[in-house]
Write a protein that holds these residues in place. Sequence first.
Motif, mmCIF file in Angstrom:
data_model
loop_
_atom_site.group_PDB
_atom_site.id
_atom_site.type_symbol
_atom_site.label_atom_id
_atom_site.label_comp_id
_atom_site.label_asym_id
_atom_site.label_seq_id
_atom_site.Cartn_x
_atom_site.Cartn_y
_atom_site.Cartn_z
ATOM 1 N N ILE A 221 0.809 -0.728 -0.132
ATOM 2 C CA ILE A 221 -0.349 -0.168 -0.545
ATOM 3 C C ILE A 221 0.678 0.834 0.129
ATOM 4 C CG2 ILE A 221 -1.712 0.915 1.601
ATOM 5 C CD1 ILE A 221 -3.012 -1.732 2.797
ATOM 6 N N VAL A 222 1.722 1.671 0.554
ATOM 7 C CA VAL A 222 2.106 2.661 1.056
ATOM 8 C C VAL A 222 3.599 2.731 -0.334
ATOM 9 C CG1 VAL A 222 4.082 3.796 2.794
ATOM 10 C CG2 VAL A 222 3.088 2.434 3.579
ATOM 11 N N SER A 223 4.031 1.314 -1.170
ATOM 12 C CA SER A 223 4.907 1.850 -2.320
ATOM 13 C C SER A 223 4.330 2.654 -3.275
ATOM 14 C CB SER A 223 5.074 0.414 -2.333
ATOM 15 O OG SER A 223 4.470 -0.129 -2.541
ATOM 16 N N GLU A 225 1.395 4.862 -3.005
ATOM 17 C CA GLU A 225 0.421 5.568 -2.208
ATOM 18 C C GLU A 225 0.315 6.246 -3.251
ATOM 19 O OE1 GLU A 225 -0.511 8.277 1.640
ATOM 20 O OE2 GLU A 225 0.888 6.677 1.843
ATOM 21 N N PRO A 226 1.806 7.226 -4.191
ATOM 22 C CA PRO A 226 1.775 8.384 -5.319
ATOM 23 C C PRO A 226 0.689 8.262 -6.114
ATOM 24 C CG PRO A 226 3.993 7.890 -4.052
ATOM 25 C CD PRO A 226 3.086 6.643 -3.296
ATOM 26 N N HIS A 227 0.933 7.148 -6.510
ATOM 27 C CA HIS A 227 -0.411 6.912 -7.471
ATOM 28 C C HIS A 227 -1.751 7.370 -7.112
ATOM 29 C CE1 HIS A 227 2.723 6.028 -9.592
ATOM 30 N NE2 HIS A 227 2.917 4.824 -8.863
ATOM 31 N N TRP A 228 -2.330 5.739 -5.509
ATOM 32 C CA TRP A 228 -3.229 6.283 -5.790
ATOM 33 C C TRP A 228 -4.086 7.413 -4.170
ATOM 34 C CZ3 TRP A 228 -4.501 6.155 -0.311
ATOM 35 C CH2 TRP A 228 -3.156 5.582 0.171
ATOM 36 N N SER A 229 -2.981 8.387 -3.880
ATOM 37 C CA SER A 229 -3.455 9.046 -3.308
ATOM 38 C C SER A 229 -4.165 10.017 -3.984
ATOM 39 C CB SER A 229 -2.561 9.344 -2.909
ATOM 40 O OG SER A 229 -1.235 10.154 -3.666
ATOM 41 N N HIS A 241 -7.125 0.104 5.076
ATOM 42 C CA HIS A 241 -6.293 -1.695 5.282
ATOM 43 C C HIS A 241 -4.692 -1.365 5.747
ATOM 44 C CE1 HIS A 241 -9.142 -3.755 2.774
ATOM 45 N NE2 HIS A 241 -9.443 -3.229 2.087
ATOM 46 N N GLN A 242 -4.212 -0.216 5.209
ATOM 47 C CA GLN A 242 -2.861 -0.448 6.152
ATOM 48 C C GLN A 242 -3.088 -0.420 7.559
ATOM 49 O OE1 GLN A 242 -0.669 2.936 4.661
ATOM 50 N NE2 GLN A 242 0.467 2.819 6.705
ATOM 51 N N CYS A 243 -4.052 0.314 7.853
ATOM 52 C CA CYS A 243 -4.722 0.917 9.413
ATOM 53 C C CYS A 243 -4.684 -0.888 10.332
ATOM 54 C CB CYS A 243 -5.473 1.233 9.610
ATOM 55 S SG CYS A 243 -5.286 3.119 10.125
ATOM 56 N N LEU A 244 -5.733 -1.921 9.614
ATOM 57 C CA LEU A 244 -6.206 -3.317 9.625
ATOM 58 C C LEU A 244 -4.537 -4.125 10.129
ATOM 59 C CD1 LEU A 244 -8.801 -4.388 8.095
ATOM 60 C CD2 LEU A 244 -8.769 -3.373 10.127
ATOM 61 N N PHE A 245 -3.441 -3.963 8.817
ATOM 62 C CA PHE A 245 -2.493 -4.665 9.024
ATOM 63 C C PHE A 245 -1.231 -3.875 10.299
ATOM 64 C CE2 PHE A 245 -2.540 -4.530 4.168
ATOM 65 C CZ PHE A 245 -2.603 -6.448 4.382
#
Length: 466
Positions: A221-223, A225-229, A241-245
């Motif tokens: 997700i983090v990698s 993020e520049p795209h999906w943000s 979802h990042q929070c769940l992890f």
Amino acid sequence: METYQDNQGLEYSASSSGSIEQFEQLTLSFMGYKPDVGAKLKALLKEDPDMPMGLCMKGYLAKMMGIKGLHQRALAVLETLAGEEYNHLGHRESLHIKALEAWCNGNLDKTVGIWEEILLHYPLDCIALRLAYFNHFYSGDGRRMRDSLMRVLPYWAPASPHYGYVLGLYSFALEECGEFELAERHGREAVKINPKDAWSVHAVAHVMESQERHQEGIDWIVSLEPHWSTVNNFRFHLHWHQCLFHLERGEHEHVLSIHDQSLVSDLDSDFYLDLCNAASLLWRLELHGVDIGERWQVLLEAAKRRIEDRDLVFASLHYLMVLVAAGDLQSVKSMMDELRQWADSGDTQGQIMHRVGMALANALIDIRQGRPGLAFRSLTDARYEVDLIGGSIAQRDLFNMVLLDAAGQACQHLEMRALGAERTALRPRSRWAWQQYGQALQHTRDQARASEAFDQASHLYTDFHD
């Protein structure tokens, strides 16, 4: 109006060929969760206010928001489309109008049936595909989602600008059916085609969540993020979802930081999923024993605005979570009155509210108001029908967690032990599950197994942070 064809060979009634080009750009934004969907639709209808599919999209988008006031906007669109000038449209456009009418009437079974009929004749109709998918999702039916995509995939060429989006839809549907390897393969391919496709990023994240690949999920997700943000408020669901992890790894401060900085940053937009994300995360945090301070109060006004909404049982239950947890008893009463009326309405989602939603609603109230035994019985009776409220397996899992917690609070130790055994089998890398199981084993005086369960929870924490 004249009849024009788009690049997929679909026919549209419009005032000019330029309207078809505008509609295609609108469709791309819609499929990609881009924030300019509303602006593109407004521009299209300014240039071509009578375009049938433009008007249908206005009605469809209003219904997708799940807000009572916007339901009235959809009805107004439907009234316009009932005009004499729309009596002799082509087959596909006429079916879309019928679908909007059925949706406005609350008959989702008929609505989805019409969209699927459109796809039988016109498998490249992205709007019918995406909307059928949306409503399959909110009936909790992964198989229908998957099968709907399977039926049209042979007609989609990789050269189509929508191809990646279609693969992403298929990926998530496969994940919801437990076909993880195939889901991940298609999801990664979709992201490779278009890294800004947030739904496809999300589909792969679901696979990793299902397989408890916590650190890998965070990195994924983090990698990207520049795209999906760059997408609309759906981006906050990826933060969820990042929070769940992070939550499973015991990184609670990180979870709270993401909640504060992202999940609740745009509540005034009234996007239903923002409230669902925040409410379910806060409830999970409390189940994990985390002090969340006054964060329920931050959500309260947004939840109170949604009390009268009657579109998605899944969403309404999350609004109720906020009202209950924030301690606003008057709003809880008002919403329960509304839910009871909805359950008696006979519309598709009302039937789901009657069959399972009311039991879940009562359980949420009982567990927060000190009646865990009642909550446990309600959740036990409803547990194998929770899928009907829709949402994803990951989202609905909160009710499994609440059931286990209710068993413990109600001193139903044998039942808690049984539920703990189930959960650790399904989620062997969940520290919370092993801790709950260990407590149940302690209460049933099975000290040897309790020690093993607590050791497993401890080892998982060490593994996560080595």
